[in-house]
Design a protein around this motif. Structure first.
Motif, mmCIF file in Angstrom:
data_model
loop_
_atom_site.group_PDB
_atom_site.id
_atom_site.type_symbol
_atom_site.label_atom_id
_atom_site.label_comp_id
_atom_site.label_asym_id
_atom_site.label_seq_id
_atom_site.Cartn_x
_atom_site.Cartn_y
_atom_site.Cartn_z
ATOM 1 N N THR A 127 0.921 -1.214 0.113
ATOM 2 C CA THR A 127 -0.075 -0.100 0.022
ATOM 3 C C THR A 127 0.855 1.143 0.022
ATOM 4 O O THR A 127 0.588 2.211 -0.538
ATOM 5 N N PHE A 128 1.758 1.159 0.698
ATOM 6 C CA PHE A 128 2.933 2.531 0.978
ATOM 7 C C PHE A 128 3.330 2.747 -0.529
ATOM 8 O O PHE A 128 3.346 3.864 -0.546
ATOM 9 N N VAL A 129 3.806 1.600 -1.248
ATOM 10 C CA VAL A 129 4.363 1.824 -2.542
ATOM 11 C C VAL A 129 3.297 2.100 -3.572
ATOM 12 O O VAL A 129 3.283 3.082 -4.333
ATOM 13 N N ASN A 130 2.306 1.367 -3.534
ATOM 14 C CA ASN A 130 1.317 1.089 -4.765
ATOM 15 C C ASN A 130 0.398 2.149 -4.583
ATOM 16 O O ASN A 130 -0.115 2.642 -5.889
ATOM 17 N N VAL A 131 -0.161 2.774 -3.656
ATOM 18 C CA VAL A 131 -1.095 3.901 -3.831
ATOM 19 C C VAL A 131 -0.489 5.222 -4.350
ATOM 20 O O VAL A 131 -1.217 5.684 -5.213
ATOM 21 N N PRO A 132 0.580 5.419 -3.899
ATOM 22 C CA PRO A 132 1.374 6.612 -4.760
ATOM 23 C C PRO A 132 1.591 6.520 -5.942
ATOM 24 O O PRO A 132 1.465 7.242 -6.893
ATOM 25 N N TYR A 133 2.217 5.299 -6.114
ATOM 26 C CA TYR A 133 2.329 4.845 -7.768
ATOM 27 C C TYR A 133 1.081 4.951 -8.540
ATOM 28 O O TYR A 133 1.247 5.619 -9.624
ATOM 29 N N CYS A 134 -0.140 4.622 -8.015
ATOM 30 C CA CYS A 134 -1.222 4.586 -8.886
ATOM 31 C C CYS A 134 -1.683 6.191 -9.291
ATOM 32 O O CYS A 134 -2.074 6.470 -10.205
ATOM 33 N N SER A 135 -1.296 6.880 -8.218
ATOM 34 C CA SER A 135 -1.758 8.199 -8.250
ATOM 35 C C SER A 135 -1.031 9.123 -9.130
ATOM 36 O O SER A 135 -1.231 10.089 -9.782
ATOM 37 N N LEU A 136 0.424 8.541 -9.490
ATOM 38 C CA LEU A 136 1.145 9.064 -10.753
ATOM 39 C C LEU A 136 0.672 9.097 -11.997
ATOM 40 O O LEU A 136 0.795 10.158 -12.434
ATOM 41 N N MET A 137 0.060 8.031 -12.363
ATOM 42 C CA MET A 137 -0.721 8.198 -13.383
ATOM 43 C C MET A 137 -1.771 9.439 -13.831
ATOM 44 O O MET A 137 -1.906 9.885 -14.757
ATOM 45 N N GLY A 138 -2.338 9.743 -12.653
ATOM 46 C CA GLY A 138 -3.351 11.065 -12.734
ATOM 47 C C GLY A 138 -2.496 12.339 -12.834
ATOM 48 O O GLY A 138 -3.441 13.441 -13.034
ATOM 49 N N VAL A 139 -1.195 12.340 -12.562
ATOM 50 C CA VAL A 139 -0.629 13.658 -12.565
ATOM 51 C C VAL A 139 0.610 13.871 -13.535
ATOM 52 O O VAL A 139 1.264 14.902 -13.617
ATOM 53 N N MET A 140 0.754 12.714 -14.437
ATOM 54 C CA MET A 140 1.797 12.635 -15.288
ATOM 55 C C MET A 140 1.463 13.534 -16.589
ATOM 56 O O MET A 140 2.399 14.238 -17.216
ATOM 57 N N THR A 141 0.171 13.556 -16.875
ATOM 58 C CA THR A 141 -0.280 14.121 -18.112
ATOM 59 C C THR A 141 -1.732 14.498 -17.931
ATOM 60 O O THR A 141 -2.646 13.707 -17.237
ATOM 61 N N ILE A 204 13.868 2.532 -10.951
ATOM 62 C CA ILE A 204 13.563 2.919 -12.478
ATOM 63 C C ILE A 204 12.341 3.684 -12.796
ATOM 64 O O ILE A 204 12.303 5.016 -13.191
ATOM 65 N N THR A 205 11.305 3.532 -12.045
ATOM 66 C CA THR A 205 9.988 4.196 -11.998
ATOM 67 C C THR A 205 10.320 5.697 -11.483
ATOM 68 O O THR A 205 9.664 6.659 -12.136
ATOM 69 N N PHE A 206 10.993 5.608 -10.590
ATOM 70 C CA PHE A 206 11.058 6.958 -9.473
ATOM 71 C C PHE A 206 11.954 7.948 -10.461
ATOM 72 O O PHE A 206 11.588 9.078 -10.628
ATOM 73 N N PHE A 207 12.990 7.352 -10.945
ATOM 74 C CA PHE A 207 13.913 8.152 -11.820
ATOM 75 C C PHE A 207 13.461 8.587 -12.968
ATOM 76 O O PHE A 207 13.847 9.697 -13.907
ATOM 77 N N THR A 208 12.570 8.020 -13.513
ATOM 78 C CA THR A 208 11.907 8.137 -15.163
ATOM 79 C C THR A 208 10.756 8.836 -15.097
ATOM 80 O O THR A 208 10.217 9.537 -16.084
ATOM 81 N N SER A 209 9.993 9.182 -13.980
ATOM 82 C CA SER A 209 8.494 9.718 -13.999
ATOM 83 C C SER A 209 8.737 11.164 -13.582
ATOM 84 O O SER A 209 9.774 11.589 -12.571
ATOM 85 N N LYS A 210 7.779 11.940 -13.687
ATOM 86 C CA LYS A 210 7.675 13.467 -13.604
ATOM 87 C C LYS A 210 6.240 13.879 -13.178
ATOM 88 O O LYS A 210 5.306 13.329 -13.921
ATOM 89 N N GLU A 211 6.008 14.345 -12.016
ATOM 90 C CA GLU A 211 4.801 15.018 -11.776
ATOM 91 C C GLU A 211 4.450 16.303 -12.396
ATOM 92 O O GLU A 211 5.043 17.365 -11.867
ATOM 93 N N ARG A 212 3.462 16.393 -12.991
ATOM 94 C CA ARG A 212 3.284 17.779 -13.825
ATOM 95 C C ARG A 212 2.046 18.382 -13.570
ATOM 96 O O ARG A 212 1.690 19.755 -13.716
ATOM 97 N N ILE A 213 0.904 17.680 -12.876
ATOM 98 C CA ILE A 213 -0.427 18.337 -12.535
ATOM 99 C C ILE A 213 -0.275 18.487 -11.189
ATOM 100 O O ILE A 213 -0.160 17.554 -10.320
ATOM 101 N N HIS A 214 -0.795 19.615 -10.661
ATOM 102 C CA HIS A 214 -0.707 19.955 -9.206
ATOM 103 C C HIS A 214 -2.266 20.568 -8.846
ATOM 104 O O HIS A 214 -2.910 21.013 -9.845
ATOM 105 N N PRO A 215 -2.565 20.338 -7.605
ATOM 106 C CA PRO A 215 -3.892 20.909 -7.270
ATOM 107 C C PRO A 215 -4.060 22.328 -7.426
ATOM 108 O O PRO A 215 -2.884 23.013 -7.533
ATOM 109 N N PRO A 216 -5.194 22.959 -7.738
ATOM 110 C CA PRO A 216 -5.444 24.441 -7.666
ATOM 111 C C PRO A 216 -4.601 25.284 -6.634
ATOM 112 O O PRO A 216 -4.539 24.837 -5.483
#
Length: 483
Positions: A127-141, A204-216
């Motif tokens: 849970t500690f790893v996977n919940v933030p990982y799943c959330s990445l998909m919503g803020v990468m683009t 690898i996921t940590f170093f290649t991903s980027k968070e682009r969408i932020h809350p208002p």
């Protein structure tokens, strides 16, 4: 020029993101497919006690997901909101996976306690790893079509992980244990290898991903408002409910496959599509072939998802292919032990159908996060994804509980200790137990696909609606950045 948040992601970033789910599924698939039979036939835990453990542990795990989501949404670091959890959770996650498949020589009561502690710790770290990982998909683009592609990449990673697990855990516990059957030592060495691979992939996921969408800007995060937004999000409630039924289906048929091949399917001097290896088929050889070919067909289904959804939309892709998976599953009830070609043929169809179902499921969850921001002006990506995982894990909890309780109801006998002497599970189960195993591979899981289909037929977020939401949100974000 496209804003940064709407740019299409590079192939490298998509592949790097997919590595995260590949890593997670080295554990998830192992736990779902091999853990029931590992606990009953290798570690020697009674089926009834195991059923209670699975239900209690998975319910506890499901509750942890929304909590983790709220923590992640409120986290701000130089690495972003979600990536630091991957960075710091990777190594503990891998270590606990090894300990879960370690079998100390304890009394029955202490074995059960050890299983509770290690299994729950492994799930908490997941849970500690996977919940933030799943959330990445919503803020990468913010590009909704690119998210569908990203989800497809992700699920190629999922099913490559499944392919590795079905091959490695299907064969290595026997080979590395130096025996004709899986051994405790074989399982432990196998999980050590998979754990090291998982840790590398998460980095690898940590170093290649980027968070682009932020809350208002200026968004507050009152807990009550977050929960109110969640429970008023009708599309999310629909896909969440369907996910619950879908995962009961997946948990039951996946966990029962090992029992199905060991105690029902006819091995030996038999032909599979005209192939009979020298010395005949072992049940382990048939099982591994079944699991590996199924994983390959699911990967093919995932890769076809973008084309399919372009013609029929996300919603129909999800529930239409879920229906196909259910129909092919219920047909297993009529098969005989020697019908190898039909057993494998139906599994090919079901496995392919599950590819689009899985890819669409998470693309639709991220759409629901956009819908929530469009409707309320607030964004809580991690809570939305974590609460989605709650439905998923609740389904897994019910499914895992059902497997071992139904086995016990039909009189299945696993590894036992009688008068201090350890007895292996019998090579042949009673006709009643075998019937229960067949039911777990056909009628019982298929019922839940029907329920999932019923829930999703009226899903309201069409392709046209999501394009409107995407454009409206883009304009809002431009105005927000300009102010």
């Amino acid at each position: 020029m496209q804003p940064e948040m709407q740019k299409k992601l590079s192939i490298g970033e998509k592949v790097g993101f997919a590595c995260g789910d590949l890593a997670s599924n080295l554990f998830f698939q192992t736990f779902m497919t091999f853990m029931p039979i590992f606990y009953t036939d290798i570690f020697g835990i009674e089926a009834k006690a195991l059923a209670t453990m699975f239900l209690a542990s998975k319910l506890f795990d499901a509750i942890n997901d929304p909590v983790m989501g709220m923590v992640a949404d409120r986290t701000n670091t130089r690495w972003g909101k979600y990536r630091p959890f991957i960075l710091f959770g990777a190594i503990p996650f891998g270590v606990m996976g090894i300990l879960t498949f370690t079998t100390p020589d304890f009394t029955p009561g202490m074995k059960l306690l050890y299983a509770y502690l290690t299994y729950n710790a492994a799930m908490m770290l997941y849970t500690f790893v996977n919940v933030p990982y799943c959330s990445l998909m919503g803020v990468m683009t913010s590009n909704t079509s690119d998210r569908t592609v990203l989800s497809s990449y992700r699920f190629v990673g999922v099913f490559i992980g499944q392919f590795i697990v079905m091959t490695a855990v299907g064969l290595l516990p026997t080979k590395l244990g130096g025996s004709d059957v899986p051994t405790a030592q074989g399982y432990r060495i196998t999980m050590t290898i998979l754990s090291v691979i998982a840790i590398v992939l998460l980095y690898i996921t940590f170093f290649t991903s980027k968070e682009r969408i932020h809350p208002p800007k200026g968004q507050k995060n009152p807990l009550g408002q977050d929960i109110k937004d969640l429970l008023s999000n009708v599309p999310w409630l629909m896909i969440g409910s369907a996910t619950f039924f879908q995962l009961i289906f997946v948990a039951v048929y996946c966990g029962a496959r090992t029992y199905y091949f060991q105690y029902f399917v006819k091995a030996g001097d038999v032909s599979l599509f005209g192939i009979t290896p020298e010395g005949g088929w072992t049940f382990q050889g048939l099982l591994t072939t079944y699991l590996v070919t199924g994983a390959l067909l699911t990967i093919a289904g995932v890769m076809a998802t973008k084309i399919i959804s372009r013609f029929v939309g996300k919603s129909f892709t999800y529930w239409g292919f879920l229906a196909i998976a259910g129909i092919t599953t219920i047909l297993f009830f009529k098969l005989k032990a020697e019908n190898l070609n039909l057993i494998f043929g139906l599994n090919f169809l079901r496995s392919f159908a599950l590819g689009p179902v899985s890819a669409m499921q998470w693309a639709m969850f991220t759409d629901c996060a956009d819908y929530n921001e469009w409707k309320t002006g607030r964004r809580s990506t991690a809570l939305m994804m974590a609460a989605s995982l709650f439905f998923l894990k609740l389904g897994l909890a019910v499914g895992a509980f059902a497997i071992v309780r139904i086995l016990d109801f039909y009189g299945y006998i696993g590894k036992t200790i009688v008068d201090g002497v350890e007895k292996a599970a019998p090579a042949i189960q009673s006709p009643e137990a075998v019937h229960g195993i067949v039911m777990l591979n056909s009628v019982i899981p298929a019922i839940f696909t029907l329920l999932g289909v019923i829930v999703m037929i009226a899903y309201p977020l069409s392709t046209k609606k999501m394009l409107q939401i995407e454009n409206d949100l883009l304009e809002r974000r431009k105005q927000n950045e300009a102010s």
